[in-house]
Design a protein around this motif. Structure first.
Motif, PDB file in Angstrom:
ATOM      1  N   ILE A   1      -4.560  14.311 -69.443  1.00 32.90           N
ATOM      2  CA  ILE A   1      -4.364  14.357 -68.076  1.00 32.90           C
ATOM      3  C   ILE A   1      -5.775  14.038 -67.288  1.00 32.90           C
ATOM      4  O   ILE A   1      -5.848  13.543 -66.392  1.00 32.90           O
TER       5      ILE A   1
ATOM      6  N   VAL B   1      -6.230  10.354 -67.389  1.00 30.11           N
ATOM      7  CA  VAL B   1      -5.518   9.822 -66.151  1.00 30.11           C
ATOM      8  C   VAL B   1      -6.058  10.102 -64.659  1.00 30.11           C
ATOM      9  O   VAL B   1      -5.960   9.256 -63.846  1.00 30.11           O
TER      10      VAL B   1
ATOM     11  N   GLU C   1       4.744  15.854 -61.632  1.00 33.08           N
ATOM     12  CA  GLU C   1       5.649  16.134 -62.590  1.00 33.08           C
ATOM     13  C   GLU C   1       6.658  17.022 -62.244  1.00 33.08           C
ATOM     14  O   GLU C   1       7.639  16.813 -62.445  1.00 33.08           O
TER      15      GLU C   1
ATOM     16  N   MET D   1       7.600  11.820 -60.891  1.00 29.14           N
ATOM     17  CA  MET D   1       6.718  10.873 -62.188  1.00 29.14           C
ATOM     18  C   MET D   1       8.202  10.018 -62.208  1.00 29.14           C
ATOM     19  O   MET D   1       9.379  10.201 -62.175  1.00 29.14           O
TER      20      MET D   1
ATOM     21  N   VAL E   1       6.885  12.579 -68.914  1.00 32.31           N
ATOM     22  CA  VAL E   1       5.694  12.496 -69.808  1.00 32.31           C
ATOM     23  C   VAL E   1       5.846  13.252 -71.101  1.00 32.31           C
ATOM     24  O   VAL E   1       5.941  14.521 -71.049  1.00 32.31           O
TER      25      VAL E   1
ATOM     26  N   ARG F   1       0.084  16.983 -72.276  1.00 32.76           N
ATOM     27  CA  ARG F   1       0.638  15.972 -71.737  1.00 32.76           C
ATOM     28  C   ARG F   1      -0.031  14.638 -72.406  1.00 32.76           C
ATOM     29  O   ARG F   1      -1.380  14.621 -72.535  1.00 32.76           O
TER      30      ARG F   1
ATOM     31  N   TYR G   1      -0.007  10.607 -71.544  1.00 37.25           N
ATOM     32  CA  TYR G   1       0.292   9.596 -70.713  1.00 37.25           C
ATOM     33  C   TYR G   1       0.091   8.273 -71.216  1.00 37.25           C
ATOM     34  O   TYR G   1      -0.697   7.987 -72.190  1.00 37.25           O
TER      35      TYR G   1
ATOM     36  N   ASP H   1       2.694   5.167 -67.595  1.00 37.54           N
ATOM     37  CA  ASP H   1       2.848   6.396 -66.985  1.00 37.54           C
ATOM     38  C   ASP H   1       1.603   5.940 -65.587  1.00 37.54           C
ATOM     39  O   ASP H   1       2.061   6.545 -64.521  1.00 37.54           O
TER      40      ASP H   1
END
Length: 121
Positions: A5, A8, A23, A28, A32, A40, A42, A46
């Motif tokens: 996370i 991202v 999410e 989303m 995920v 998480r 990704y 994503d």
């Protein structure tokens, strides 16, 4: 291995809180997955979806419409026609907003020109 996370967040400029909100609130485009420890993980897909959702938000699409769009994406290829309609309608709203911004900019530029003439610039 997927992206965390934090990674991202760094790539998209969105906070981890915002990513969790996307999410939790059904924004989303794909579920995920999580690691065995619950973190998480990704994918590049994503991240692409997150960027799209952020762009829709930045251009004023209501959350309920983004939620609908995301649900349609998750439902599969058979919903592409409905997704197209949703995005075309949004594009039309954005084009109207863009023209309003251009009109406002022209008015500001005219005022600047007037002041420049007045002060001798």
């Amino acid at each position: 291995m997927g992206l965390s996370i934090a990674e991202v967040s760094e790539q998209t400029g969105l906070s981890a809180h915002t990513l969790r909100y996307y999410e939790r609130d059904g924004l989303m485009l794909h579920d995920v997955p999580r690691t065995s420890s619950g973190r998480r993980e990704y994918s590049d897909q994503d991240v692409t979806g997150i960027i799209m959702v952020a762009r829709l938000r930045a251009t004023g699409m209501p959350v309920r419409e983004i939620r609908r769009y995301a649900a349609l994406v998750r439902a599969g290829k058979s919903t592409e026609g409905e997704r197209l309609q949703l995005l075309v309608a949004h594009r039309e709203r954005v084009l109207v907003q863009l023209e309003e911004v251009r009109d406002n900019l022209r008015a500001i530029e005219a005022k600047i020109d007037g002041y420049r003439s007045s002060v001798g610039c």
